[in-house]
Design a protein around this motif. Structure first.
Motif, PDB file in Angstrom:
ATOM      1  N   ARG A   1     -21.689 -63.039   7.655  1.00 51.33           N
ATOM      2  CA  ARG A   1     -21.587 -62.575   9.048  1.00 51.33           C
ATOM      3  C   ARG A   1     -22.350 -61.277   9.271  1.00 51.33           C
TER       4      ARG A   1
ATOM      5  N   GLU B   1     -13.824 -56.076  11.608  1.00 50.32           N
ATOM      6  CA  GLU B   1     -13.449 -57.065  10.585  1.00 50.32           C
ATOM      7  C   GLU B   1     -14.701 -57.550   9.850  1.00 50.32           C
ATOM      8  N   GLY B   2     -14.640 -57.550   8.528  1.00 47.66           N
ATOM      9  CA  GLY B   2     -15.771 -57.980   7.712  1.00 47.66           C
ATOM     10  C   GLY B   2     -16.573 -56.831   7.129  1.00 47.66           C
TER      11      GLY B   2
ATOM     12  N   ILE C   1     -21.979 -58.678  12.455  1.00 51.18           N
ATOM     13  CA  ILE C   1     -21.333 -57.387  12.226  1.00 51.18           C
ATOM     14  C   ILE C   1     -22.270 -56.237  12.602  1.00 51.18           C
TER      15      ILE C   1
ATOM     16  N   ASP D   1     -19.737 -58.344   4.979  1.00 50.69           N
ATOM     17  CA  ASP D   1     -19.717 -59.748   4.569  1.00 50.69           C
ATOM     18  C   ASP D   1     -21.102 -60.379   4.764  1.00 50.69           C
TER      19      ASP D   1
END
Length: 71
Positions: A49, A27-28, A53, A46
């Motif tokens: 983050r 996610e991201g 990540i 992202d």
């Protein structure tokens, strides 16, 4: 944010493809490319983050090939 990382000891193109699929599932992550030929990983994720990540991506790489290191 997009960054390119050098990979050491990436063994095969199949491993690179598995790593790419695993990282894209995080996610991201907006996009990821793992190239066996150039021994590099391009990670677009992202901004807020990114470091978190990146650590998740390193863990995904280690699951596929424990000898492969991100520089």
């Amino acid at each position: 944010m997009t960054k390119i990382f050098k990979l050491e000891n990436l063994d095969c193109a199949n491993c690179a493809a598995k790593m790419e699929r695993s990282i894209k599932a995080i996610e991201g992550v907006n996009d990821c490319t793992v190239s066996f030929m150039t021994q590099k990983m391009m990670l677009n994720a992202d901004d807020t983050r990114f470091s978190e990540i990146l650590e998740l991506a390193k863990k995904a790489i280690a699951k596929v090939d424990p000898d492969c290191k991100v520089k």
